[in-house]
Design an enzyme around this catalytic site. Structure first.
Site, PDB file in Angstrom:
ATOM      1  N   ARG A  97      55.049 -42.682   2.780  1.00 28.77           N
ATOM      2  CA  ARG A  97      53.591 -42.584   2.786  1.00 28.77           C
ATOM      3  C   ARG A  97      52.964 -43.230   1.562  1.00 28.77           C
ATOM      4  NH1 ARG A  97      50.736 -36.611   2.654  1.00 28.77           N
ATOM      5  NH2 ARG A  97      48.586 -37.288   2.109  1.00 28.77           N
ATOM      6  N   ASN A 151      52.946 -35.961  12.020  1.00 31.88           N
ATOM      7  CA  ASN A 151      51.844 -37.066  12.100  1.00 31.88           C
ATOM      8  C   ASN A 151      52.282 -38.434  12.481  1.00 31.88           C
ATOM      9  OD1 ASN A 151      49.211 -35.770  11.716  1.00 31.88           O
ATOM     10  ND2 ASN A 151      49.455 -35.581   9.613  1.00 31.88           N
ATOM     11  N   HIS A 203      42.446 -35.968  14.666  1.00 35.71           N
ATOM     12  CA  HIS A 203      41.636 -36.474  13.578  1.00 35.71           C
ATOM     13  C   HIS A 203      40.476 -37.355  13.811  1.00 35.71           C
ATOM     14  CE1 HIS A 203      45.395 -36.151  10.586  1.00 35.71           C
ATOM     15  NE2 HIS A 203      45.016 -34.879  11.074  1.00 35.71           N
ATOM     16  N   TYR A 259      37.927 -36.209   9.294  1.00 33.90           N
ATOM     17  CA  TYR A 259      38.236 -37.495   9.229  1.00 33.90           C
ATOM     18  C   TYR A 259      37.040 -38.454   9.688  1.00 33.90           C
ATOM     19  CZ  TYR A 259      43.154 -36.372   8.020  1.00 33.90           C
ATOM     20  OH  TYR A 259      44.303 -35.819   7.486  1.00 33.90           O
TER      21      TYR A 259
HETATM   22  C1  G6P Z   1      45.336 -32.728   7.154  1.00 39.52           C
HETATM   23  C2  G6P Z   1      45.867 -32.996   8.294  1.00 39.52           C
HETATM   24  C3  G6P Z   1      47.206 -33.086   8.385  1.00 39.52           C
HETATM   25  C4  G6P Z   1      47.897 -33.788   7.130  1.00 39.52           C
HETATM   26  C5  G6P Z   1      47.337 -33.179   5.954  1.00 39.52           C
HETATM   27  C6  G6P Z   1      47.960 -33.951   4.753  1.00 39.52           C
HETATM   28  O1  G6P Z   1      44.651 -31.357   6.994  1.00 39.52           O
HETATM   29  O2  G6P Z   1      45.205 -32.335   9.148  1.00 39.52           O
HETATM   30  O3  G6P Z   1      47.489 -33.826   9.484  1.00 39.52           O
HETATM   31  O4  G6P Z   1      49.278 -33.674   7.202  1.00 39.52           O
HETATM   32  O5  G6P Z   1      45.881 -33.044   5.913  1.00 39.52           O
HETATM   33  O6  G6P Z   1      47.820 -32.968   3.524  1.00 39.52           O
HETATM   34  P1  G6P Z   1      48.430 -33.562   2.155  1.00 39.52           P
HETATM   35  O7  G6P Z   1      48.450 -32.382   1.324  1.00 39.52           O
HETATM   36  O8  G6P Z   1      49.864 -33.952   2.647  1.00 39.52           O
HETATM   37  O9  G6P Z   1      47.630 -34.763   1.821  1.00 39.52           O
END
Ligand code: G6P
Length: 443
Positions: A97, A151, A203, A259
């Site tokens: 990521r 995701n 999203h 988003y």
């Molecule tokens: C959001 C999305 C999720 C994603 C997450 C990431 O709420 O809906 O799909 O996984 O954020 O959060 P993070 O804490 O990993 O950045």
């Protein structure tokens, strides 16, 4: 009459979100008799699996609930005769990521987990793995439901439907939950007394809201959130709560999701990302630190409940919603929830057989989407571009076709076109080589 005992398998069991999942099942123990819980991970995730799995055992014990917890690296052993399979894995872990975020940012483009180049690359890594899981499910638990929150959840769901030939799948996301909370706060009305209707993609959905008297409250919430004087409200922890341009969003006559900022406020979001890239680190790097903290807590033999710190993660409430879906299927509740499922004509503006994220009734037959009809021009244009981009991305992920991948990059509004798209794609494919056998099969 006693209820049929349930076997649940969670792939990516070593995730830091697992305690939330366990908490959700404990809460519903009487309506959903889970007697066997299998947490699966890969060898690289073994340590986390053991920490979080041991914590799960403590949680069931502390709650006085009888449930056998198994921890395993053998997916096939776990899947045998499962009733529900939940997926929350991350191919390439948080390091992948971080690359998805850093490489586009290095080229001056948005670097995000599910949007832009990063989101497409995550789909390329994830889709072959989910298709493999489905292959195992066909053999080992052909009647099971697959509840996916890996995701990019919408694209993963569509891949399972179209390329996996597996119908019993529902994709899930927590963004709508943040939107319920925002509306309840603005209107000062409990969430349960409001009715929400969502339509769009994962999203990338829009929604409308009604109160108990049947009066539409969409514009009241919009004003309460995005009027220049309104107080900033954060719907999800991972997205900066920049305020949308008031005149533009009010013209939508629907509420955007958190988003949408990547598309409606691209410059502001990119500027913020570049600042973090050059400073405190991208979101994956920030999350790595939160994760370290969480796993230190999970190691504590006295900790037997979900710690507060988990709410710093953007995905909070995800797992609880997953438990609710499972209970709704099991008990045929016909509960209204927002999920990724096959469109079946509920959204007029995108293909019948694609996945959409939409309000749906969840019951024994899965998700029945509620008709959302046609979207106005402003929503429709973005929706259709993004759906086409998703279709190309999914096809490229499933087939390993380079030209299709480049077409998806070219179409994505957060990636530059032409030679710039090609340079970025080539660099990202190379950086992900270990996880993308489909693109390197001739080497
Ligand atoms: C959001 C999305 C999720 C994603 C997450 C990431 O709420 O809906 O799909 O996984 O954020 O959060 P993070 O804490 O990993 O950045």
């Amino acid at each position: 009459m006693s209820k049929k005992p349930v076997k649940i398998v969670t792939i990516g069991g070593g995730s830091s979100y697992t305690p939330e999942l366990v908490e959700g099942f404990i809460k519903r123990y009487d309506e959903l008799p889970i007697r066997e819980f299998w947490f699966v991970d890969i060898p690289e995730g073994k340590e986390k699996l053991e920490i979080v799995g041991t914590m799960a055992k403590r949680m069931f014990e502390a709650a006085g609930k009888d449930c056998t917890v198994h921890l395993t690296l053998d997916r096939r052993e776990a899947l045998k005769d499962a009733d529900f399979v939940t997926t929350q894995f991350r191919v390439g872990l948080l390091e992948a990521r971080a690359r998805d975020e850093r490489i586009p940012l290095k080229h001056g483009m948005m670097g995000q987990e599910t949007n832009g180049a990063g989101g497409m690359m995550k789909a390329f890594r994830t889709i072959p793995v989910i298709l493999d899981i489905v292959k195992d499910m066909k053999e080992l638990c052909p009647d099971a439901w697959l509840i996916n929150f890996t995701n990019p959840a919408g694209m993963v769901t569509e891949a399972v439907l179209k390329y996996g030939g597996w119908e019993k799948v529902i994709g899930l996301c927590n963004v709508p939950i943040g939107q319920y909370k925002a509306a309840a706060k603005v209107l000062d009305i409990p969430e349960e007394e409001l009715t929400f209707k969502f339509g769009g993609l994962n999203h990338l959905h829009w929604h409308r809201i009604w109160d108990n008297s049947g009066k539409e409250r969409t514009m009241d919430v919009l004003e309460g959130l995005y009027n220049p004087e309104a107080e900033n409200f954060s719907e999800v922890a991972n997205i900066k709560n920049f305020k949308f341009v008031h005149e533009q969003v009010r013209n939508l006559e629907m509420l955007p999701c958190a988003y949408h900022r990547y598309y409606y406020l691209t410059d502001e979001m990119l500027k913020k990302q570049l600042e973090e890239y050059n400073g405190i680190g991208t979101r994956a790097e920030q999350v790595q630190k939160i994760e370290e903290e969480l796993f230190e807590l999970y190691k504590d033999p006295n900790l037997d409940h979900k710690p507060e710190q988990l709410s710093k993660r953007g995905g909070a409430y995800y797992s609880d919603a997953a438990c609710e879906i499972i209970s709704s299927i099991y008990n045929d509740k016909k509960q209204m929830m927002v999920v990724s499922t096959r469109n079946n004509g509920a959204l007029d503006d995108v293909p019948y057989d694609c996945a959409v994220e939409i309000s749906a009734y969840i019951g024994a037959n899965g998700a029945t989407p509620i008709n959302f009809g046609e979207l106005p021009s402003a929503q429709r244009g973005l929706l259709q571009v993004m759906k086409s981009m998703e279709e190309l991305t999914i096809k490229a992920a499933a087939t390993g076709c380079y030209d299709t991948a480049l077409q998806a990059f070219t179409l994505n509004p957060l990636v530059t076109s032409g030679y710039g798209a090609k340079v970025l794609l080539d660099e990202m494919l190379e950086a992900n080589k270990d996880f993308l056998p489909q693109f390197f099969k001739n080497n």
